[in-house]
Every structure is written in structure tokens, then in C-alpha cells.
Design a protein around this motif. Structure first.
Motif, PDB file in Angstrom:
ATOM      1  N   LYS A 234       0.836  -1.217   0.000  1.00  0.00           N
ATOM      2  CA  LYS A 234       0.000   0.000   0.000  1.00  0.00           C
ATOM      3  C   LYS A 234       0.866   1.260   0.000  1.00  0.00           C
ATOM      4  N   ARG A 235       2.037   1.155   0.660  1.00  0.00           N
ATOM      5  CA  ARG A 235       2.912   2.337   0.716  1.00  0.00           C
ATOM      6  C   ARG A 235       3.581   2.621  -0.618  1.00  0.00           C
ATOM      7  N   GLN A 236       3.597   1.593  -1.505  1.00  0.00           N
ATOM      8  CA  GLN A 236       4.299   1.785  -2.785  1.00  0.00           C
ATOM      9  C   GLN A 236       3.551   2.684  -3.758  1.00  0.00           C
ATOM     10  N   ILE A 237       2.289   2.912  -3.500  1.00  0.00           N
ATOM     11  CA  ILE A 237       1.548   3.704  -4.485  1.00  0.00           C
ATOM     12  C   ILE A 237       1.023   4.980  -3.844  1.00  0.00           C
ATOM     13  N   PRO A 238       0.889   6.020  -4.663  1.00  0.00           N
ATOM     14  CA  PRO A 238       0.424   7.286  -4.107  1.00  0.00           C
ATOM     15  C   PRO A 238      -1.057   7.222  -3.779  1.00  0.00           C
ATOM     16  N   GLY A 239      -1.535   8.170  -3.040  1.00  0.00           N
ATOM     17  CA  GLY A 239      -2.974   8.232  -2.770  1.00  0.00           C
ATOM     18  C   GLY A 239      -3.286   8.444  -1.308  1.00  0.00           C
ATOM     19  N   GLY A 240      -2.249   8.339  -0.442  1.00  0.00           N
ATOM     20  CA  GLY A 240      -2.504   8.540   0.981  1.00  0.00           C
ATOM     21  C   GLY A 240      -2.769  10.008   1.282  1.00  0.00           C
ATOM     22  N   HIS A 241      -3.547  10.258   2.296  1.00  0.00           N
ATOM     23  CA  HIS A 241      -3.771  11.643   2.707  1.00  0.00           C
ATOM     24  C   HIS A 241      -4.257  11.719   4.153  1.00  0.00           C
ATOM     25  N   ILE A 242      -4.155  12.919   4.692  1.00  0.00           N
ATOM     26  CA  ILE A 242      -4.697  13.177   6.032  1.00  0.00           C
ATOM     27  C   ILE A 242      -5.954  14.026   5.842  1.00  0.00           C
ATOM     28  N   ARG A 243      -6.999  13.646   6.548  1.00  0.00           N
ATOM     29  CA  ARG A 243      -8.261  14.375   6.409  1.00  0.00           C
ATOM     30  C   ARG A 243      -8.559  15.077   7.732  1.00  0.00           C
ATOM     31  N   LEU A 244      -8.814  16.371   7.617  1.00  0.00           N
ATOM     32  CA  LEU A 244      -9.195  17.145   8.800  1.00  0.00           C
ATOM     33  C   LEU A 244     -10.660  17.523   8.661  1.00  0.00           C
ATOM     34  N   ARG A 245     -11.446  17.242   9.682  1.00  0.00           N
ATOM     35  CA  ARG A 245     -12.865  17.601   9.617  1.00  0.00           C
ATOM     36  C   ARG A 245     -13.197  18.588  10.734  1.00  0.00           C
ATOM     37  N   PHE A 246     -14.007  19.587  10.359  1.00  0.00           N
ATOM     38  CA  PHE A 246     -14.348  20.650  11.303  1.00  0.00           C
ATOM     39  C   PHE A 246     -15.861  20.660  11.502  1.00  0.00           C
ATOM     40  N   SER A 247     -16.303  21.121  12.684  1.00  0.00           N
ATOM     41  CA  SER A 247     -17.751  21.265  12.863  1.00  0.00           C
ATOM     42  C   SER A 247     -18.159  22.735  12.737  1.00  0.00           C
ATOM     43  N   ASP A 248     -17.218  23.645  12.969  1.00  0.00           N
ATOM     44  CA  ASP A 248     -17.526  25.075  12.890  1.00  0.00           C
ATOM     45  C   ASP A 248     -17.120  25.593  11.506  1.00  0.00           C
ATOM     46  N   PRO A 249     -18.096  26.062  10.699  1.00  0.00           N
ATOM     47  CA  PRO A 249     -17.777  26.522   9.334  1.00  0.00           C
ATOM     48  C   PRO A 249     -16.722  27.630   9.309  1.00  0.00           C
ATOM     49  N   ALA A 250     -16.730  28.501  10.333  1.00  0.00           N
ATOM     50  CA  ALA A 250     -15.759  29.609  10.344  1.00  0.00           C
ATOM     51  C   ALA A 250     -14.344  29.062  10.543  1.00  0.00           C
ATOM     52  N   VAL A 251     -14.207  28.104  11.447  1.00  0.00           N
ATOM     53  CA  VAL A 251     -12.888  27.506  11.689  1.00  0.00           C
ATOM     54  C   VAL A 251     -12.433  26.764  10.432  1.00  0.00           C
ATOM     55  N   ALA A 270     -14.461  19.490   5.388  1.00  0.00           N
ATOM     56  CA  ALA A 270     -13.276  18.644   5.543  1.00  0.00           C
ATOM     57  C   ALA A 270     -12.191  19.060   4.551  1.00  0.00           C
ATOM     58  N   LEU A 271     -10.951  18.947   4.986  1.00  0.00           N
ATOM     59  CA  LEU A 271      -9.791  19.248   4.140  1.00  0.00           C
ATOM     60  C   LEU A 271      -8.951  17.990   3.996  1.00  0.00           C
ATOM     61  N   ARG A 272      -8.415  17.820   2.791  1.00  0.00           N
ATOM     62  CA  ARG A 272      -7.618  16.629   2.512  1.00  0.00           C
ATOM     63  C   ARG A 272      -6.207  17.065   2.145  1.00  0.00           C
ATOM     64  N   ILE A 273      -5.225  16.558   2.892  1.00  0.00           N
ATOM     65  CA  ILE A 273      -3.831  16.967   2.672  1.00  0.00           C
ATOM     66  C   ILE A 273      -3.032  15.743   2.237  1.00  0.00           C
ATOM     67  N   PRO A 274      -2.377  15.806   1.075  1.00  0.00           N
ATOM     68  CA  PRO A 274      -1.609  14.635   0.632  1.00  0.00           C
ATOM     69  C   PRO A 274      -0.563  14.243   1.664  1.00  0.00           C
ATOM     70  N   SER A 275      -0.408  12.949   1.911  1.00  0.00           N
ATOM     71  CA  SER A 275       0.546  12.482   2.934  1.00  0.00           C
ATOM     72  C   SER A 275       0.873  11.018   2.704  1.00  0.00           C
ATOM     73  N   ASP A 276       2.096  10.634   3.088  1.00  0.00           N
ATOM     74  CA  ASP A 276       2.438   9.215   3.014  1.00  0.00           C
ATOM     75  C   ASP A 276       1.970   8.464   4.261  1.00  0.00           C
ATOM     76  N   GLY A 277       1.357   9.194   5.196  1.00  0.00           N
ATOM     77  CA  GLY A 277       0.840   8.553   6.412  1.00  0.00           C
ATOM     78  C   GLY A 277       1.934   8.261   7.426  1.00  0.00           C
ATOM     79  N   GLY A 278       3.147   8.730   7.150  1.00  0.00           N
ATOM     80  CA  GLY A 278       4.265   8.444   8.054  1.00  0.00           C
ATOM     81  C   GLY A 278       4.233   9.346   9.281  1.00  0.00           C
TER      82      GLY A 278
END
Ligand SMILES: Nc1ncnc2c1ncn2[C@@H]1O[C@H](COP(=O)(O)OP(=O)(O)OP(=O)(O)O)[C@@H](O)[C@H]1O
Length: 342
Positions: A234-251, A270-278
Motif C-alpha cells: 500500500k505504501r508503494q503507491i500514491p494516494g494517501g492523505h490526512i483528512r481534517l474535519r471541522f464542525s464550525d464553518p468559520a474555523v 473537511a480538508l484533505r492533505i496529501p501524505s504518506d501517512g508516516g
């Protein structure tokens, strides 16, 4: 989770090794130099699309057919030079089942005991024990053609175990089984491995390989396209990411404006940031969020799943999924991520 977490490391003796294994049918090259090393006591899964050559590998290793080139050793014996010794050490079940439908399950087992030259009393004892272990005692006196698919597979494995093999080849052991029977079969495979048996599994079900295998090899165009643990693949291929989810629209908006190189999901906040998960990347992101005063309500690390790996390595459509045994093949979805909540 792999079946044998403690066993099957590279320091264990090899149960199976192949070097440059080749096989062609006419002008069609099916295996074009296959190198494998399978530690004793581990579960190895050979994955590949239809027609990739998985059964051909099993047939060569179990001495049913001969390779055109290369070398293969099973249980310490060369498959070409000592096929009898290889056969004495292995069990094979799967697409070429040994079950005779016209006789009962018990008779099938006793026949197998005879083939292994067990004394009559010993044959009956082993038969009764294995029928019990595989939940076939009630059906023991019924003709095997009346058995369900799952019962036939269980009988097939029970028959294989009469000879007490140390290496078992399971060629697509759960193809066509319903989810319950598939899970039963997975339990059986785990039990075999906990007894120290080496399992060589071919499968079209990525979930099955993910669940059971210590190491997985992906066969494509006659070669091993990749080999490793499920996580390594799974680590050999791209596609990993970190997802941040917020409940307050302003934040959420403030975070989206501050963070660059993110993909926004305004509906889910929610925001998605590319990452290898390391760990290093995760730590630097957390530090950066702290210093920017951004606090997400949820942070999840997403790694690519085996579907993504399979698609990336073979360029093929995804094989059937384990919980949908009879579904037609579907193309992989690039964003089909496995989620690991933190
Ligand atoms: N006896 C044979 N004669 C000619 N071609 C063959 C023979 N056996 C297999 N093949 C071909 O070799 C290729 C590999 O077949 P194999 O059965 O090993 O694939 P597989 O990966 O096990 O496929 P599946 O998942 O569909 O069972 C296929 O193209 C098949 O048609």
C-alpha cells in the motif's frame, strides 16, 4: 491482520523458493521468470487478474506440471528432481478438488487414509477427528454431491490434512462461497497456520489476502509486479492523505485559507492533505496546525487499500470483492481509501 504475526519472517527457513520460473503454452508466455521465497509457517498470497498464471504456479509447485525453465524447491526438495518427496510434504486443494461426489464424506476421508497407507483403526480415528473439526460429522454419511459449496471445500481440506502436510496450496479456496462460508474458511486457514503449516494461497479477493497473508505477491504479465506485506504494498503507491474535519464553518474556512495544497470538501467541512501517512509527516502537520492555532474536530489518516495497489500494479480491473462473491468485475475507483481513525 496477517494470520501469523510472529512467524514467517525472512529468517525462517524457506518452505518454497523459486528462481526464474518460466512456463509457456505454445507461443503464449504465462510465467516469465518468477522469483519467490516463502518462509515456513507463514501465509503467502499470490494475487493476480484472471489468467495471470496463478494456477500455473500452483500446478508447477505441486508437481502437476513441469516448468519450462528456472528452479523451484518445495519443502527442501527440487520439484523437477524429487517430485515424490515434494508430493509427500504437501497438500493441494482448490480448483482441482479430490472430492468424489458419488460416495459419502466419510468414505472420501477413509479412501484418503488408505491412500496414505494408514492402518484401518488409525484411518477411522483420523477421519472422525477431522470430520468433527470441520463440522461435517452430521453430514458424514451423506453423498458428497449433496454438500453445499462450503461443505465441499471443508471436506476437501479435511481430506488434504489426512496426510498431515506441512505445506498446503489453496487455489482460490473461497471463490464462489457466501460470506459466512468464506469467514469459516478463513478461520480454518488461521488454525492451520497456528499449527505451523505453511499456506500458499491464490486468490482474486484482495480482502482475503489482506486478512490472511503475511506476504502478498501480485502477478501481472508473467512477472511478480510487487511483493511484500499488505502495508508495504500500500505504501508503494500514491494516494494517501490526512483528512481534517471541522464542525464550525468559520474555523473550517480559516483553516482552508491557511493551509495550501489541500483539497476542500465544503459540504463535509473537511480538508484533505496529501501524505504518506508516516509519523514524521503527521508530526510536522500537527506542529504546524498548533502554531497556526487551527484545531480540527477529527483527524484521520487514509492509506491506499489493496484495490488501489492492484489497479496501479496490474492496470487491471479490480477482482471480485470478498463480500460480493458474484459481482461482475468493476474498475477501481482512484479514491477508494481505507480509513484509519486516529
Ligand atoms: N493447458 C493449457 N494449455 C494452454 N493454455 C493454458 C493451459 N493452462 C493454462 N493456460 C493459459 O495460461 C494462462 C494462465 O492460466 P492460469 O489458470 O494459470 O491463470 P490464473 O491466474 O489461475 O487464472 P484464474 O484466476 O482465471 O483461475 C491463461 O491464459 C490460460 O488460458
Amino acid at each position: 491482520m496477517p494470520t501469523s504475526s510472529r512467524k514467517g519472517t525472512h529468517s525462517s527457513p524457506a518452505a518454497v523458493t523459486t528462481v526464474g520460473l518460466r512456463k509457456s503454452y505454445g507461443d503464449k508466455t504465462v510465467l516469465d521468470g518468477i522469483d519467490l521465497r516463502i518462509p515456513a509457517g507463514s501465509v503467502f498470497a499470490l494475487l493476480g487478474p484472471n489468467g495471470a498464471g496463478k494456477t500455473t504456479v500452483v500446478k508447477i509447485l505441486s508437481t502437476l506440471i513441469t516448468a519450462d525453465g528456472g528452479q523451484a524447491q518445495v519443502a527442501g526438495h527440487d520439484v523437477g528432481a524429487s517430485p515424490d518427496k515434494v508430493r509427500a510434504a504437501i497438500g493441494v486443494t482448490g480448483q482441482f478438488s479430490a472430492v468424489d461426489g458419488l460416495i459419502t464424506g466419510e468414505e472420501n476421508m477413509l479412501l484418503m487414509a488408505d491412500l496414505h497407507h494408514l492402518p484401518k483403526a488409525e484411518g477411522r480415528r483420523v477421519t472422525a477427528e477431522l470430520l468433527e473439526r470441520f463440522d461435517l460429522t452430521d453430514a458424514a454419511k451423506k453423498p458428497a454431491h449433496t454438500y453445499s459449496g462450503g461443505m465441499k471445500r471443508r471436506l476437501d481440506i479435511a481430506m488434504t490434512l489426512v496426510g498431515n502436510p506441512r505445506i498446503i496450496f489453496l487455489d482460490e479456496p473461497t471463490t464462489g462461497l457466501d460470506p459466512r462460508s468464506r469467514h469459516t474458511m478463513w478461520g480454518i486457514i488461521r488454525e492451520l497456520v497456528s499449527d505451523g503449516v505453511t499456506v500458499f494461497l491464490t486468490t482474486q479477493y484482495l480482502e482475503e489476502a489482506d486478512e490472511l497473508a503475511d506476504r502478498i505477491a501480485v502477478l501481472s504479465n508473467g512477472r511478480i509486479a510487487a511483493e511484500g506485506t499488505a502495508d508495504e504494498l500500500k505504501r508503494q503507491i500514491p494516494g494517501g492523505h490526512i483528512r481534517l474535519r471541522f464542525s464550525d464553518p468559520a474555523v473550517y474556512r480559516a483553516a482552508a485559507d491557511t493551509l495550501h495544497e489541500t483539497t476542500r470538501d465544503d459540504d463535509a467541512l473537511a480538508l484533505r492533505i496529501p501524505s504518506d501517512g508516516g509519523q514524521r509527516e503527521l508530526r510536522s502537520l500537527l506542529d504546524w496546525l498548533d502554531s497556526a492555532g487551527i484545531e480540527a474536530d477529527e483527524l484521520t489518516v487514509h492509506t491506499p487499500d489493496l484495490n488501489d495497489v492492484f489497479f496501479a500494479l496490474t492496470g487491471s480491473t479490480v477482482p471480485n470483492q470478498a463480500n460480493e462473491p458474484n459481482q461482475p468485475h468493476e474498475p477501481s475507483r482512484p479514491n477508494n481509501f481505507k480509513e484509519t481513525a486516529r
